[in-house]
Motif scaffolding. Sequence first.
Motif, PDB file in Angstrom:
ATOM      1  N   ARG A 228       0.837  -1.216   0.000  1.00 26.93           N
ATOM      2  CA  ARG A 228       0.000   0.000   0.000  1.00 26.93           C
ATOM      3  C   ARG A 228       0.870   1.265   0.000  1.00 26.93           C
ATOM      4  NH1 ARG A 228      -5.473  -0.257  -1.195  1.00 26.93           N
ATOM      5  NH2 ARG A 228      -6.046  -2.423  -0.839  1.00 26.93           N
ATOM      6  N   MET A 229       1.925   1.258   0.792  1.00 27.31           N
ATOM      7  CA  MET A 229       2.810   2.426   0.854  1.00 27.31           C
ATOM      8  C   MET A 229       3.469   2.691  -0.504  1.00 27.31           C
ATOM      9  SD  MET A 229       4.588   1.662   4.543  1.00 27.31           S
ATOM     10  CE  MET A 229       5.943   2.791   4.246  1.00 27.31           C
ATOM     11  N   LEU A 230       3.981   1.634  -1.113  1.00 22.52           N
ATOM     12  CA  LEU A 230       4.632   1.798  -2.413  1.00 22.52           C
ATOM     13  C   LEU A 230       3.615   2.165  -3.491  1.00 22.52           C
ATOM     14  CD1 LEU A 230       7.098  -1.235  -2.330  1.00 22.52           C
ATOM     15  CD2 LEU A 230       7.603   1.170  -1.857  1.00 22.52           C
ATOM     16  N   GLY A 231       2.414   1.610  -3.386  1.00 19.82           N
ATOM     17  CA  GLY A 231       1.356   1.960  -4.336  1.00 19.82           C
ATOM     18  C   GLY A 231       0.984   3.427  -4.234  1.00 19.82           C
ATOM     19  N   THR A 250       5.210  -6.079  -8.643  1.00 22.73           N
ATOM     20  CA  THR A 250       4.264  -7.190  -8.532  1.00 22.73           C
ATOM     21  C   THR A 250       3.557  -7.153  -7.185  1.00 22.73           C
ATOM     22  OG1 THR A 250       5.642  -8.564  -9.969  1.00 22.73           O
ATOM     23  CG2 THR A 250       4.020  -9.705  -8.601  1.00 22.73           C
ATOM     24  N   LEU A 251       4.316  -6.818  -6.144  1.00 20.09           N
ATOM     25  CA  LEU A 251       3.728  -6.694  -4.808  1.00 20.09           C
ATOM     26  C   LEU A 251       2.648  -5.622  -4.792  1.00 20.09           C
ATOM     27  CD1 LEU A 251       3.660  -7.226  -1.740  1.00 20.09           C
ATOM     28  CD2 LEU A 251       5.515  -5.557  -1.508  1.00 20.09           C
ATOM     29  N   ILE A 252       2.930  -4.481  -5.410  1.00 24.45           N
ATOM     30  CA  ILE A 252       1.945  -3.397  -5.479  1.00 24.45           C
ATOM     31  C   ILE A 252       0.679  -3.874  -6.176  1.00 24.45           C
ATOM     32  CG2 ILE A 252       1.456  -1.129  -6.488  1.00 24.45           C
ATOM     33  CD1 ILE A 252       4.486  -0.525  -6.180  1.00 24.45           C
ATOM     34  N   CYS A 256      -2.717  -4.057  -4.014  1.00 26.79           N
ATOM     35  CA  CYS A 256      -3.658  -2.973  -4.330  1.00 26.79           C
ATOM     36  C   CYS A 256      -4.848  -3.454  -5.152  1.00 26.79           C
ATOM     37  CB  CYS A 256      -2.943  -1.831  -5.047  1.00 26.79           C
ATOM     38  SG  CYS A 256      -1.741  -0.982  -3.984  1.00 26.79           S
ATOM     39  N   ASN A 257      -4.780  -4.671  -5.686  1.00 29.52           N
ATOM     40  CA  ASN A 257      -5.953  -5.249  -6.344  1.00 29.52           C
ATOM     41  C   ASN A 257      -7.012  -5.626  -5.320  1.00 29.52           C
ATOM     42  OD1 ASN A 257      -5.149  -4.977  -8.977  1.00 29.52           O
ATOM     43  ND2 ASN A 257      -4.490  -7.097  -9.246  1.00 29.52           N
ATOM     44  N   ASP A 258      -6.577  -5.886  -4.090  1.00 30.79           N
ATOM     45  CA  ASP A 258      -7.529  -6.136  -3.005  1.00 30.79           C
ATOM     46  C   ASP A 258      -8.113  -4.804  -2.544  1.00 30.79           C
ATOM     47  OD1 ASP A 258      -7.153  -8.934  -2.866  1.00 30.79           O
ATOM     48  OD2 ASP A 258      -5.327  -8.667  -1.686  1.00 30.79           O
TER      49      ASP A 258
END
Length: 325
Positions: A228-231, A250-252, A256-258
């Motif tokens: 979330r922070m990086l997004g 990929t983590l973002i 963030c899709n959730d």
Amino acid sequence: GKLPRTASCLMTCFSNSASRLLTSLTLPRLSETEDGLCRLKIGIVGFGTFGQFLAKRFVSQGHAVLATSRSDKYLPVAEELGVEYFSNVDDFCEEHPEVVVLCTSILSTERVVQKFPFLRLKRNTLLVDVLSVKEFPKKLLLREVPEEFDILCTHPMFGPDSGKGSWEGLPMMFDKVRMDSENKKNEERCHNFLKIFEHEGCRMIPMSCEEHDRQAASTQFITHTVGRMLGDMALESTQINTKGYESLLTLIENTCNDSFELYYGLFMYNQNATETLEAMERSFDRTKKRLFDQLHEVLREQIFGEGQPAHIREQQQSAGRKLNK
């Protein structure tokens, strides 16, 4: 000439019996799936993204699946997946599913459970929750669900993104919270439900709800927080991406899709999350302080050079040695 009527009837009966025997030998019984697994009648409460995700896999294994949700908008999706859909929860319950899987959001679960007409189900129905937090639903179900019902708390630690293809090796946590151990049928039913995930290759993890939340705070919650922070920084792909940077992108995408509602639920309903968030903040502050302390020493050396006091130069050299380790 023609066979006597009695002989003709005997041959017809023999032919029908042989046909039924051949069918029973070549086709799976109605109580079994094509893979030889015990066929269950599974009801899903909450037919959003995750409910549909599970339903698709249940149907693919040959289980009978029905679902209910607040809106008729899911009816076309249910028909496409081969799921019997009910917008009326009473009608859903009167179909008497053997297993009821609660796929509601974390924030709405308490309201749904408190209003759910459990007494319209069979008294020995198995209740399963799949929330990302575990102590909260465990306490809620023990408090609200009639004692004749079995309770299985689970957390399939994957979703529509990470479990898009194979579930091989993906973790599936479970806790048999309340089980009528004297009733072998109940034990078998719980075993057969868990076998759905085992059959897909999941890594089955028996674990208490309390231990799950303790570990999840330092794994799942941290993952979602960093994502979330990086997004929020709106990072973008570049021409010189490293493998590490691509992993962060990929983590973002995955986190963030959730929905933010899910992330908030991970925080609100896990008593360990606040401590984890504070620990992350302290760690960030320490890292930031170390950077600025080092920068401060470099600037002092540029300004004062060899004219600095001996103890200051010793501190700079010591900091340099630690940095180079």
